[in-house]
Design a protein around this motif. Structure first.
Motif, short mmCIF file in Angstrom:
data_model
loop_
_atom_site.label_atom_id
_atom_site.label_comp_id
_atom_site.label_asym_id
_atom_site.label_seq_id
_atom_site.Cartn_x
_atom_site.Cartn_y
_atom_site.Cartn_z
N THR A 106 0.84 -1.20 0.00
CA THR A 106 0.00 0.00 0.00
C THR A 106 0.87 1.25 0.00
O THR A 106 2.05 1.21 0.37
CB THR A 106 -0.92 0.04 1.23
N LEU A 107 0.27 2.36 -0.40
CA LEU A 107 1.02 3.61 -0.48
C LEU A 107 1.51 4.05 0.89
O LEU A 107 2.67 4.47 1.04
CB LEU A 107 0.15 4.70 -1.10
N ASP A 108 0.67 3.96 1.90
CA ASP A 108 1.10 4.42 3.23
C ASP A 108 2.25 3.57 3.75
O ASP A 108 3.20 4.09 4.36
CB ASP A 108 -0.07 4.45 4.22
N VAL A 141 5.44 4.69 1.81
CA VAL A 141 5.99 5.97 2.27
C VAL A 141 6.69 5.80 3.62
O VAL A 141 7.78 6.34 3.84
CB VAL A 141 4.86 7.02 2.37
N ALA A 142 6.09 5.04 4.51
CA ALA A 142 6.70 4.81 5.82
C ALA A 142 8.04 4.09 5.69
O ALA A 142 9.03 4.45 6.35
CB ALA A 142 5.76 3.99 6.71
N ARG A 164 -4.62 9.52 -5.68
CA ARG A 164 -3.38 8.88 -5.26
C ARG A 164 -2.34 9.92 -4.88
O ARG A 164 -1.67 9.82 -3.84
CB ARG A 164 -2.86 7.98 -6.38
N ALA A 183 -3.22 11.63 -1.62
CA ALA A 183 -2.92 10.76 -0.46
C ALA A 183 -1.45 10.83 -0.13
O ALA A 183 -1.06 10.86 1.05
CB ALA A 183 -3.35 9.33 -0.77
N PHE A 184 -0.60 10.86 -1.14
CA PHE A 184 0.84 10.96 -0.91
C PHE A 184 1.18 12.28 -0.23
O PHE A 184 1.95 12.32 0.74
CB PHE A 184 1.58 10.86 -2.25
N ASP A 243 -0.72 14.08 1.65
CA ASP A 243 -1.21 14.01 3.03
C ASP A 243 -0.24 13.22 3.90
O ASP A 243 0.02 13.60 5.07
CB ASP A 243 -2.59 13.39 3.08
N LEU A 244 0.28 12.13 3.37
CA LEU A 244 1.24 11.32 4.13
C LEU A 244 2.51 12.11 4.41
O LEU A 244 3.07 12.04 5.51
CB LEU A 244 1.56 10.03 3.37
#
Length: 436
Positions: A388-390, A393-394, A424, A427-428, A430-431
């Motif tokens: 997943t994207l989150d 990124v983490a 998409r 969301a990036f 925001d992360l």
């Protein structure tokens, strides 16, 4: 909105009520046409049930009896797959024109104040080039608006005053639904494999792009990037057809001083800039105004957009890169990259990205293509399947150090996990914003 007396008293069936479809319904009704409208999404249908349409001839139907409506045109949203739509075959049999909102704009042009139209197409770079041309014109004081595949639907916008320039980003889908758009300036940036599920092979896709020039009047400007064989062939065909003087060729690999254009870095943006320069020159914009527009252009969201720096780590949102060819420039524009890629794959290889592999420290794969991309990239770089994207990124943030770049450039469509590439990219962002 843009309306036309030419539609008064006619009947149209409109299939697809997203932004362009809803704008089409409004423009047709305001012009005195009768409309049969349908969408599979109940929310879009409900949105059309609007008091502003009271007193007009609007029918919301399941579309089963559209042929009995005796329509003068079947208007499709570009997102409706023409090659897989049974209605399209019925319309062809009944000799009912199958068109889109761009064709309706073309039909309305004789009633608009004297103006010019620039049409931009290509597999990659068309949004940036469209926005850049629009920005240069606005900077030069020319009345202008942009639409088509970018911004507001063109029929939802007000008509420009005399001397205005409409700048239209045109996807192959929109060109397929257009028959009479005579662009004063037509731009083709490139053609690489994409959307092949909608065409009979790559040749059919390239032929769709070529139609933009077939609709032009001889003497109108044709600007063509010749960095690929399909585009070069279109330029040659125009020359053989007697339009050699109309054609301006944009060659790849031209060395340019891009240091004064902060939002136009990388070799792909050199081509975008050259195409925009040629288009604006064809429109008579002065070199000084062109230079000022290039220098002040701010770029587009979701396209190599630097969204922040945290502890010396740069975050770049390139969510609009929905195929490997459009990701390749980002991998070459940055170094020490933590590359987040994946989603709904359009190809089963990443060969177009290979020239930038040396700039990648580690890749993080997501979405439906996560396993495929991990397998493709493992021989060339460190890679982990994040899913997943989150999570990606983490993981990238945990591994990055000062001077590194965390790049979201998926090389894939977004529809497996997001509504579209915009969602998409948001969301990036925001992360990234959640990091201190």
């Amino acid at each position: 909105m843009i309306a036309a007396r030419a539609w008064a008293g006619k009947r149209f069936a409109v299939l697809g009520l997203a932004r362009s479809g809803a704008a089409t319904v409004a423009a047709l009704l305001a012009s005195g046409a009768e409309v049969l409208a349908h969408d599979d999404d109940p929310a879009r249908v409900q949105a059309i049930r609007n008091p502003r349409f009271e007193g007009h001839q609007l029918v919301i139907d399941d579309f089963t009896d559209w042929q009995e409506f005796e329509v003068d045109g079947l208007v499709l949203s570009p997102g409706v797959p023409l090659n897989r739509l049974p209605l399209a075959k019925h319309a062809a049999t009944a000799r009912v024109p199958i068109i889109g909102d761009i064709e309706l704009f073309a039909q309305a042009r004789p009633e608009l104040p004297p103006h010019r139209v620039v049409g931009i197409t290509g597999t990659n770079g068309k949004s940036t080039t469209t926005a850049l041309i629009h920005h240069i014109l606005a900077t030069a004081g020319v009345p202008t608006t942009m639409g088509g595949n970018i911004g507001l639907p063109i029929l939802a916008q007000d008509a420009l005053p005399q001397g205005g320039v409409y700048v239209l980003e045109l996807s192959s889908y929109q060109i397929d639904l257009t028959q009479t758009l005579d662009c004063d300036v037509a731009v083709l940036l490139n053609i690489t494999p994409d959307h092949l599920d909608r065409y009979t092979g790559f040749e059919g896709y390239a032929a769709s792009k070529a139609r933009l020039f077939a609709m032009q009047t001889p003497g109108h400007a044709a600007i063509i990037g010749i960095g690929d064989e399909a585009s070069s062939d279109i330029a040659r065909q125009l020359a053989r057809g007697g339009r050699a003087e109309d054609v301006t060729k944009i060659a790849p690999g031209v060395c340019m001083d891009q240091s004064r254009w902060p939002a136009l870095q990388g070799p792909h943006n050199a081509q975008n800039a050259l195409a925009a320069i040629a288009a604006c020159e064809a429109l008579g914009v002065s070199q000084g105004a062109i230079d000022a527009g290039l220098a002040s252009f701010g770029g587009l969201p979701h396209r190599m957009q630097i969204v922040g720096t945290r502890s010396g780590v740069r975050f770049v949102n390139d969510s609009k890169a929905t195929n490997p060819t459009s990701t390749a420039p980002a991998l070459q524009a940055f170094d020490r990259i933590h590359w987040i890629c994946g989603g709904q794959a359009k190809t089963d290889d990443l060969d177009a990205c290979r020239p930038g592999f040396a700039n990648v420290k580690r890749a993080y794969t997501i979405g439906d293509a996560a396993a495929l991309f991990e397998r493709l990239l493992a021989p060339d770089m460190a890679v982990e399947q994040a899913g997943t994207l989150d999570a990606a990124v983490a993981a990238a943030w945990a591994n990055a150090v000062t001077g590194d770049t965390i790049l979201l450039s998926p090389a894939c469509a977004s529809f497996d996990q997001f509504r579209d590439f915009t969602a998409r990219g948001d969301a990036f962002v925001d992360l990234v914003g959640a990091f201190e």
